[in-house]
Design a protein around this motif. Structure first.
Motif, PDB file in Angstrom:
ATOM      1  N   GLY A 136       0.887  -1.269  -0.009  1.00  0.00           N
ATOM      2  CA  GLY A 136       0.037  -0.059   0.109  1.00  0.00           C
ATOM      3  C   GLY A 136       0.763   1.321   0.113  1.00  0.00           C
ATOM      4  N   LEU A 137       1.823   1.265  -0.750  1.00  0.00           N
ATOM      5  CA  LEU A 137       2.868   2.307  -0.815  1.00  0.00           C
ATOM      6  C   LEU A 137       1.885   3.753  -1.584  1.00  0.00           C
ATOM      7  N   ASN A 138       2.250   4.829  -1.047  1.00  0.00           N
ATOM      8  CA  ASN A 138       1.816   6.035  -1.700  1.00  0.00           C
ATOM      9  C   ASN A 138       2.909   6.746  -2.492  1.00  0.00           C
ATOM     10  N   ILE A 139       2.953   6.040  -3.743  1.00  0.00           N
ATOM     11  CA  ILE A 139       4.198   6.626  -4.657  1.00  0.00           C
ATOM     12  C   ILE A 139       4.133   7.684  -5.396  1.00  0.00           C
ATOM     13  N   ASN A 140       4.738   8.937  -4.943  1.00  0.00           N
ATOM     14  CA  ASN A 140       4.555   9.978  -5.818  1.00  0.00           C
ATOM     15  C   ASN A 140       5.723  10.864  -5.447  1.00  0.00           C
ATOM     16  N   LEU A 141       5.959  12.179  -6.269  1.00  0.00           N
ATOM     17  CA  LEU A 141       7.167  12.608  -6.271  1.00  0.00           C
ATOM     18  C   LEU A 141       7.796  13.438  -4.846  1.00  0.00           C
ATOM     19  N   SER A 142       6.772  13.610  -4.053  1.00  0.00           N
ATOM     20  CA  SER A 142       6.923  14.217  -2.902  1.00  0.00           C
ATOM     21  C   SER A 142       7.589  13.239  -1.914  1.00  0.00           C
TER      22      SER A 142
END
Length: 230
Positions: A136-142
């Motif tokens: 459940g990773l929240n993969i974004n550029l932040s």
């Protein structure tokens, strides 16, 4: 960029409205001072109708003024849209598309790197039933790749700890089978215990039924046996 648009104020209409307002206030004050009785009710109704008629007439004039003022603005708005706002909006859309394309590629590359790290970890620990999506990773550029790797390690360390706990269970294989479905060790243990409890109850009830059946058969045999005559 300097100011290109300026609204010229015209106080003529405002002055006219102030003059009309003073006349209206006199009529309203006169009408409000009237005492309504059986004898004066007709006059009051007449005053009320007069006020409503005057108001409706002014409302029609207001709508006409609005239309006259609105027409040139609508023409201005159309020209402004064609010559100014559409150009900005079109440029913004194109630039956003370029930015999105790069960011999507960066995000995809980060996700591939994380999947590779996850797979290497699973191989090193001999774990082959966990899916990358279950973390459940929240993969974004932040989020940095380092912080996301730490989340993967933390998740997999918990799985490893759960497996060690399950190995001490009496019904290790069954608990492990249930655990692989949802990665919830407490739930897996409870599910197996409940299943064994139900199975025991079924077997126990079946045994009791068989014993009761045998007793009934034995009673019937005793009753049917011929009496011995001496």
């Amino acid at each position: 960029m300097g100011v290109l648009m300026k609204i010229k104020q015209n106080a003529i209409i405002e002055e006219q409205l102030k003059t009309i307002s003073d006349e209206i206030q006199k009529r309203v004050d006169y009408a409000e001072k009237l005492v309504c009785t059986v004898d004066t009710i007709k006059n009051i109704k007449k005053q009320r109708a007069l006020l409503r008629s005057q108001f409706n007439d002014l409302e029609n004039q207001r709508k006409q003024v609005k239309a006259e003022y609105q027409a040139p603005y609508l023409r201005f708005e159309k020209v402004y849209k064609e010559l100014i706002s559409d150009k900005y909006k079109e440029a913004d859309i194109k630039l956003k598309r370029k930015i999105d394309n790069v960011e999507i590629e960066l995000k995809k590359q980060k996700e591939n790197n994380l999947k590779e790290y996850f797979e290497e970890y699973c191989i090193s620990e001999g774990i082959d039933f966990v899916k990358f999506e279950q973390i459940g990773l929240n993969i974004n550029l932040s989020n940095t790749e380092k912080s996301l790797r730490e989340q993967i390690k933390s998740f997999m360390d918990r799985v490893k700890s759960d497996i060690e706990l399950i190995q001490h269970e009496e019904n290790f294989e069954e608990v492990m089978f249930e655990y692989t479905k949802h990665l919830n060790v407490s739930r897996a243990i409870i599910e197996v215990k409940e299943r064994h409890k139900k199975l025991y109850e079924i077997v126990n009830n079946s045994y009791k039924n068989v014993q009761n059946y045998k007793k009934e058969i034995k009673k019937e045999e005793v009753l049917k046996a011929p009496e011995t005559i001496y």
